[in-house]
Write a protein that holds these residues in place. Structure first.
Motif, PDB file in Angstrom:
ATOM      1  N   SER A   1       0.850  -1.188   0.000  1.00 40.16           N
ATOM      2  CA  SER A   1       0.000   0.000   0.000  1.00 40.16           C
ATOM      3  C   SER A   1       0.882   1.233   0.000  1.00 40.16           C
ATOM      4  N   SER A   2       0.323   2.342  -0.445  1.00 38.16           N
ATOM      5  CA  SER A   2       1.122   3.563  -0.490  1.00 38.16           C
ATOM      6  C   SER A   2       0.602   4.578   0.532  1.00 38.16           C
ATOM      7  N   ASP A   3       0.224   4.068   1.706  1.00 30.92           N
ATOM      8  CA  ASP A   3      -0.217   4.967   2.770  1.00 30.92           C
ATOM      9  C   ASP A   3       0.919   5.926   3.125  1.00 30.92           C
ATOM     10  N   LEU A   4       0.553   7.140   3.461  1.00 32.82           N
ATOM     11  CA  LEU A   4       1.547   8.151   3.810  1.00 32.82           C
ATOM     12  C   LEU A   4       1.495   8.382   5.320  1.00 32.82           C
ATOM     13  N   LEU A   5       2.626   8.268   5.986  1.00 37.38           N
ATOM     14  CA  LEU A   5       2.678   8.481   7.434  1.00 37.38           C
ATOM     15  C   LEU A   5       3.492   9.735   7.735  1.00 37.38           C
ATOM     16  N   MET A   6       2.887  10.638   8.525  1.00 37.37           N
ATOM     17  CA  MET A   6       3.589  11.860   8.923  1.00 37.37           C
ATOM     18  C   MET A   6       3.561  11.940  10.436  1.00 37.37           C
ATOM     19  N   LYS A   7       4.577  12.572  11.021  1.00 33.68           N
ATOM     20  CA  LYS A   7       4.547  12.704  12.478  1.00 33.68           C
ATOM     21  C   LYS A   7       4.808  14.130  12.931  1.00 33.68           C
ATOM     22  N   ASN A   8       4.344  14.407  14.167  1.00 40.14           N
ATOM     23  CA  ASN A   8       4.508  15.735  14.778  1.00 40.14           C
ATOM     24  C   ASN A   8       3.966  16.862  13.913  1.00 40.14           C
ATOM     25  N   ILE A   9       2.653  16.871  13.760  1.00 39.14           N
ATOM     26  CA  ILE A   9       2.017  17.882  12.924  1.00 39.14           C
ATOM     27  C   ILE A   9       1.188  18.819  13.792  1.00 39.14           C
ATOM     28  N   ASN A  10       1.332  20.119  13.559  1.00 39.80           N
ATOM     29  CA  ASN A  10       0.462  21.101  14.213  1.00 39.80           C
ATOM     30  C   ASN A  10      -0.496  21.646  13.168  1.00 39.80           C
ATOM     31  N   ILE A  11      -1.787  21.687  13.511  1.00 34.87           N
ATOM     32  CA  ILE A  11      -2.787  22.238  12.599  1.00 34.87           C
ATOM     33  C   ILE A  11      -3.557  23.306  13.355  1.00 34.87           C
ATOM     34  N   SER A  12      -4.039  24.315  12.630  1.00 31.98           N
ATOM     35  CA  SER A  12      -4.718  25.400  13.336  1.00 31.98           C
ATOM     36  C   SER A  12      -6.067  25.718  12.709  1.00 31.98           C
ATOM     37  N   ALA A  13      -6.887  26.378  13.496  1.00 30.92           N
ATOM     38  CA  ALA A  13      -8.198  26.841  13.051  1.00 30.92           C
ATOM     39  C   ALA A  13      -8.503  28.131  13.794  1.00 30.92           C
ATOM     40  N   LYS A  14      -9.309  28.975  13.169  1.00 30.13           N
ATOM     41  CA  LYS A  14      -9.719  30.208  13.815  1.00 30.13           C
ATOM     42  C   LYS A  14     -10.900  29.904  14.733  1.00 30.13           C
ATOM     43  N   LEU A  15     -10.893  30.475  15.919  1.00 32.93           N
ATOM     44  CA  LEU A  15     -12.012  30.294  16.840  1.00 32.93           C
ATOM     45  C   LEU A  15     -13.144  31.239  16.444  1.00 32.93           C
ATOM     46  N   LYS A  16     -14.370  30.751  16.544  1.00 34.93           N
ATOM     47  CA  LYS A  16     -15.547  31.545  16.140  1.00 34.93           C
ATOM     48  C   LYS A  16     -15.592  32.879  16.888  1.00 34.93           C
TER      49      LYS A  16
END
Length: 141
Positions: A1-16
């Motif tokens: 399989s060609s699954d992609l594994l990434m580690k230590n990711i920060n993601i952000s979103a704006k609070l309403k």
């Protein structure tokens, strides 16, 4: 399989209604061939998961629900996201100045489709704070 594994990711979103952003951390993110995502976050503790207090379990469920919602904010559909915890138990010596043992346990899925309802209340709470940017399908389509 060609699954992609990434580690230590920060993601952000704006609070309403606020200028602030919220940042979520993912320890391991696996992107499957079919476009679905598996999130694996470590839950490190000095006790076994079976001994965790209810409050601690609640905290992790909210944390996972927040990560899902932040991903939705960034355009990924919730139904394509699976969240998992990897319990890790650390044993210290008597004086707590060195680690004697680290034990990682099998990952535990927190929202398999048959247990979707267990995450629903948490998903509903975090929805109050973060918008989803998933386009709603038109009923007439």
């Amino acid at each position: 399989s060609s699954d992609l594994l990434m580690k230590n990711i920060n993601i952000s979103a704006k609070l309403k209604g606020l200028a602030e952003e919220i940042i979520g951390h993912i320890d391991y993110l696996c992107i499957k061939d079919d476009g679905t995502l598996d999130i694996y976050n470590l839950a490190v503790s000095t006790e076994s998961e079976s001994d965790w207090a209810g409050v601690k379990k609640e905290k992790y469920k909210y944390k996972l629900a927040l990560l899902k919602r932040i991903l939705e904010y960034n355009g990924i559909r919730a139904k394509d996201i699976r969240v998992n915890l990897i319990p890790v138990r650390i044993k210290y010596n008597e004086t707590f100045d060195s680690v004697e043992d680290i034990q990682a346990f099998s990952s535990k899925p927190y929202d398999m489709s048959d247990a979707k309802y267990t995450m629903q209340p948490y998903d509903n709470v975090v929805a109050n704070f973060i918008d989803s940017n998933i386009p709603k399908l038109d009923v007439n389509d």
